[in-house]
Design a protein around this motif. Structure first.
Motif, mmCIF file in Angstrom:
data_model
loop_
_atom_site.group_PDB
_atom_site.id
_atom_site.type_symbol
_atom_site.label_atom_id
_atom_site.label_comp_id
_atom_site.label_asym_id
_atom_site.label_seq_id
_atom_site.Cartn_x
_atom_site.Cartn_y
_atom_site.Cartn_z
ATOM 1 N N TRP A 154 11.616 -5.773 8.191
ATOM 2 C CA TRP A 154 10.532 -6.758 8.184
ATOM 3 C C TRP A 154 9.303 -6.118 7.581
ATOM 4 O O TRP A 154 9.039 -4.950 7.800
ATOM 5 C CB TRP A 154 10.234 -7.228 9.607
ATOM 6 N N GLY A 155 8.568 -6.880 6.834
ATOM 7 C CA GLY A 155 7.319 -6.385 6.274
ATOM 8 C C GLY A 155 7.075 -6.931 4.882
ATOM 9 O O GLY A 155 7.990 -7.381 4.199
ATOM 10 N N LYS A 156 5.818 -6.873 4.468
ATOM 11 C CA LYS A 156 5.431 -7.422 3.175
ATOM 12 C C LYS A 156 5.623 -6.428 2.037
ATOM 13 O O LYS A 156 5.626 -6.811 0.882
ATOM 14 C CB LYS A 156 3.975 -7.879 3.213
ATOM 15 N N LYS A 166 -0.727 -11.784 -0.176
ATOM 16 C CA LYS A 166 -0.740 -13.028 -0.953
ATOM 17 C C LYS A 166 0.492 -13.118 -1.857
ATOM 18 O O LYS A 166 1.158 -14.151 -1.918
ATOM 19 C CB LYS A 166 -2.020 -13.104 -1.775
ATOM 20 N N MET A 167 0.828 -12.034 -2.540
ATOM 21 C CA MET A 167 1.985 -12.043 -3.437
ATOM 22 C C MET A 167 3.293 -12.122 -2.644
ATOM 23 O O MET A 167 4.276 -12.693 -3.109
ATOM 24 C CB MET A 167 1.980 -10.816 -4.351
ATOM 25 N N TYR A 168 3.307 -11.572 -1.442
ATOM 26 C CA TYR A 168 4.497 -11.693 -0.589
ATOM 27 C C TYR A 168 4.735 -13.155 -0.231
ATOM 28 O O TYR A 168 5.863 -13.635 -0.278
ATOM 29 C CB TYR A 168 4.321 -10.835 0.665
ATOM 30 N N TRP A 169 3.673 -13.896 0.098
ATOM 31 C CA TRP A 169 3.810 -15.321 0.405
ATOM 32 C C TRP A 169 4.247 -16.103 -0.833
ATOM 33 O O TRP A 169 5.038 -17.047 -0.725
ATOM 34 C CB TRP A 169 2.523 -15.890 0.985
ATOM 35 N N VAL A 170 3.747 -15.713 -2.011
ATOM 36 C CA VAL A 170 4.202 -16.345 -3.257
ATOM 37 C C VAL A 170 5.691 -16.086 -3.459
ATOM 38 O O VAL A 170 6.455 -16.983 -3.843
ATOM 39 C CB VAL A 170 3.378 -15.837 -4.468
#
Length: 153
Positions: A37-39, A54-58
């Motif tokens: 787990w993790g971005k 932000k890029m992880y959510w994208v």
């Protein structure tokens, strides 16, 4: 011959283990082989999404949309049987090829072993099926007694 020396100035090709060690040093370690787990992950491309939240959510949104789109393409009307024609066959082939490519991209994204990417893919497939494949959004008629699950086989 003609006074020229045949000494080679080219370096020998590196061994496969040397290439592996270089790649390992460059990326700071080996690829994950268990879910984590993790971005901070890499999905599909070197350095993407990187360490930015932000890029992880994208990235998660992209995987979700690709999964739902793949589900839609597998159930869209153009893939159903129809009269034989070259144009219809070509359209089916293009849709099938795009769907297969999306499915492979999703598989490769999940192979990053990031738990969030896996959940985004499964949610995309689930929502895609709910909207495009289940009976939830289809008008089947009141007197229609179909109880079997639609099969494309």
């Amino acid at each position: 011959m003609n006074g020229m020396s045949r000494s080679s100035t080219a370096a020998p090709a590196p061994s496969p283990s040397a290439l592996f060690q270089h790649r390992r040093r460059h990326h700071g370690g080996m690829m994950h082989m268990t879910f984590f787990w993790g971005k901070n992950t890499e999905v599909l491309f070197d350095g993407w999404p990187g360490t930015s939240l932000k890029m992880y959510w994208v990235c998660l949104a992209t995987v979700f949309v690709f999964s739902a789109l793949s589900e839609w393409l597998s159930r869209c009307g153009i893939m159903k049987a129809g009269p034989a024609s070259l144009g219809g066959g070509l359209a089916q082939t293009v849709i099938y090829t795009v769907r297969a490519g999306l499915s492979y991209l999703i598989m490769l994204a999940v192979m990053s072993f990031n738990g969030g990417v896996f959940l985004a893919a499964m949610a995309g497939f689930g929502v895609g099926f709910l909207i495009f494949g289940s009976r939830s959004f289809k008008d089947t008629g009141i007197n229609n007694n179909h109880t079997e699950v639609q099969s494309h086989c």
